[in-house]
Motif scaffolding. Structure first.
Motif, short mmCIF file in Angstrom:
data_model
loop_
_atom_site.label_atom_id
_atom_site.label_comp_id
_atom_site.label_asym_id
_atom_site.label_seq_id
_atom_site.Cartn_x
_atom_site.Cartn_y
_atom_site.Cartn_z
N ILE A 32 37.43 31.63 43.48
CA ILE A 32 37.91 30.26 43.68
C ILE A 32 36.92 29.44 44.51
CG2 ILE A 32 40.28 31.07 43.55
CD1 ILE A 32 40.49 30.57 46.57
N THR A 33 35.70 29.95 44.67
CA THR A 33 34.71 29.21 45.46
C THR A 33 34.42 27.85 44.84
OG1 THR A 33 33.69 31.30 46.13
CG2 THR A 33 32.37 29.30 46.39
N LYS A 34 34.39 27.78 43.52
CA LYS A 34 34.06 26.54 42.84
C LYS A 34 35.14 25.47 42.99
CE LYS A 34 35.85 28.32 38.43
NZ LYS A 34 35.51 28.64 37.03
N ILE A 35 36.35 25.87 43.37
CA ILE A 35 37.43 24.89 43.55
C ILE A 35 37.81 24.75 45.02
CG2 ILE A 35 38.37 25.27 41.24
CD1 ILE A 35 40.62 26.92 42.58
N ALA A 36 36.91 25.18 45.92
CA ALA A 36 37.23 25.12 47.36
C ALA A 36 37.52 23.70 47.81
CB ALA A 36 36.07 25.71 48.17
N ASP A 37 36.83 22.71 47.23
CA ASP A 37 37.06 21.32 47.62
C ASP A 37 38.40 20.79 47.13
OD1 ASP A 37 34.62 21.34 48.83
OD2 ASP A 37 33.55 20.42 47.16
N ASN A 38 39.03 21.50 46.20
CA ASN A 38 40.33 21.07 45.67
C ASN A 38 41.50 21.58 46.50
OD1 ASN A 38 38.26 21.28 43.48
ND2 ASN A 38 39.85 20.32 42.26
N LEU A 39 41.21 22.42 47.48
CA LEU A 39 42.27 23.06 48.28
C LEU A 39 42.22 22.52 49.71
CD1 LEU A 39 41.59 26.70 47.04
CD2 LEU A 39 43.24 25.06 46.10
N LEU A 40 43.35 22.09 50.18
CA LEU A 40 43.43 21.46 51.50
C LEU A 40 44.66 21.96 52.25
CD1 LEU A 40 42.33 19.32 53.51
CD2 LEU A 40 43.74 17.64 52.32
N VAL A 41 44.46 22.34 53.51
CA VAL A 41 45.55 22.74 54.40
C VAL A 41 45.54 21.82 55.60
CG1 VAL A 41 46.59 24.61 55.74
CG2 VAL A 41 45.30 25.13 53.67
N ARG A 42 46.69 21.21 55.89
CA ARG A 42 46.77 20.26 57.01
C ARG A 42 47.93 20.64 57.92
NH1 ARG A 42 47.37 14.47 54.48
NH2 ARG A 42 48.84 15.62 53.17
N GLU A 43 47.63 20.72 59.20
CA GLU A 43 48.67 20.89 60.21
C GLU A 43 49.08 19.50 60.70
OE1 GLU A 43 47.92 24.06 63.16
OE2 GLU A 43 46.04 24.34 62.07
N THR A 44 50.33 19.15 60.48
CA THR A 44 50.84 17.84 60.86
C THR A 44 51.83 17.99 62.01
OG1 THR A 44 52.72 17.91 59.32
CG2 THR A 44 50.60 17.14 58.46
N GLU A 45 52.29 16.87 62.52
CA GLU A 45 53.28 16.89 63.59
C GLU A 45 54.60 17.49 63.13
OE1 GLU A 45 53.71 12.93 64.96
OE2 GLU A 45 51.70 12.83 65.87
#
Length: 303
Positions: free
Chosen positions: A159-172
């Motif tokens: 999944i290295t080629k789609i690394a920019d498509n994956l996002l994890v965000r810690e929110t309030e």
């Protein structure tokens, strides 16, 4: 002619010209121009991104071995351990929240009656202190889960080629996981509810980590504006719902129990990630949301 007549020799001396300088200065000048162009391009890109995108970029490029806590080994998990019992972290403030101050003239006295702590005659204060402790532990769980997800994705070369498509965000309010399209690199085939194999592997890696969190999960599908659908009876609402449900099925296949799912819905184009450009490919995504919910206060202890 006399024999002793001398022969006259004329010698021409050519002045040496300046040495050839070469083209090294051209290369240096080209590097300078390229660096300046990259610098101004970076400034332009920063001015065009939203705060959420900046946060995502910062999280992506943040070194995984940086620990935000003074305790722990400072490894990939940043001093956090995500074991079968859940993520645990030593937070001294949590102990302070549960520890009552010693009896003194200036401080309130803590007593225990019927298994319920009373601080200065108020049972609610003790419950509120306990809730603060639970919230601190929950935040530590989310931080550990986010680190675990990033580590799990980095360990999958497929999944290295789609690394920019994956996002994890810690929110309030908890944790947001975005599986989003990029221009020229979608996560789902056009018009299909089933993801590509690389996308499927990225989703499968989330299941055991999400299963360890105590809160329920909402999965929502979203599409970018401007898409054309061949079937007039099947549009953005249907596709976004089907994709969200497909993600739920993959998570369930790899370990996430059904009772952990709170809702699965499709939002079509109603909630774009980039409101200024609803046609942007990044608006097409599946969002997995883990929301923090404070423990309820018993009715008899409300102030």
């Amino acid at each position: 002619m006399a024999r002793n007549e001398q022969t006259i020799i004329i010698k021409k001396v050519k002045r040496a010209s300046h040495a050839h300088h070469g083209g090294a200065w051209k290369i240096a000048y080209a590097d300078f121009v390229t660096a300046m162009m990259a610098f101004f391009l970076l400034l332009w890109l920063i001015s065009m991104t939203t705060p959420e995108q900046k946060k995502g970029l910062a999280d992506y490029f943040a070194p995984p071995n940086v620990s935000e806590n003074s305790s722990g080994a400072g490894g990939v998990m940043g001093g956090l351990a995500f074991s079968e019992d859940g993520a645990k972290i030593a937070v001294e403030s949590n102990k302070d929240a549960l520890t009552a101050p010693e009896s003194s003239e200036a401080g309130p006295k803590m007593e225990s009656r019927g298994g319920i702590a009373e601080i200065g005659g108020s049972q609610y204060d003790a419950v509120r202190a306990s809730n603060v402790t639970l919230e601190s532990r929950s935040n530590a769980d989310y931080h550990a889960a986010a680190a675990s997800i990033r580590q799990a994705w980095q360990s999958l070369p497929d999944i290295t080629k789609i690394a920019d498509n994956l996002l994890v965000r810690e929110t309030e309010n908890g944790l947001d996981i975005e599986i989003m399209d990029q221009e020229g690199r979608p996560m789902f085939p056009e018009g299909s509810k089933y993801p590509y194999e690389a996308t499927r592997k990225a989703i499968a890696a989330l299941a055991p980590i999400l299963q360890k969190l105590s809160n329920q999960i909402t999965i929502s599908g979203h599409t970018a504006a401007g898409a054309v659908y061949d079937n007039p009876r099947y549009g953005a609402w249907d596709l976004s719902s089907d994709r969200a449900n497909a993600v739920r099925a993959i998570l369930g296949e790899f370990g996430l129990s059904d009772d952990r799912i709170r809702a699965v819905n499709g939002s079509a184009t109603s909630e774009p990630l980039f409101p200024n450009d609803p046609y942007l490919a990044g608006n097409g995504r599946v969002q997995i949301t883990v929301r923090y919910e404070a423990p309820p206060v018993p009715a008899g202890l409300k102030p």
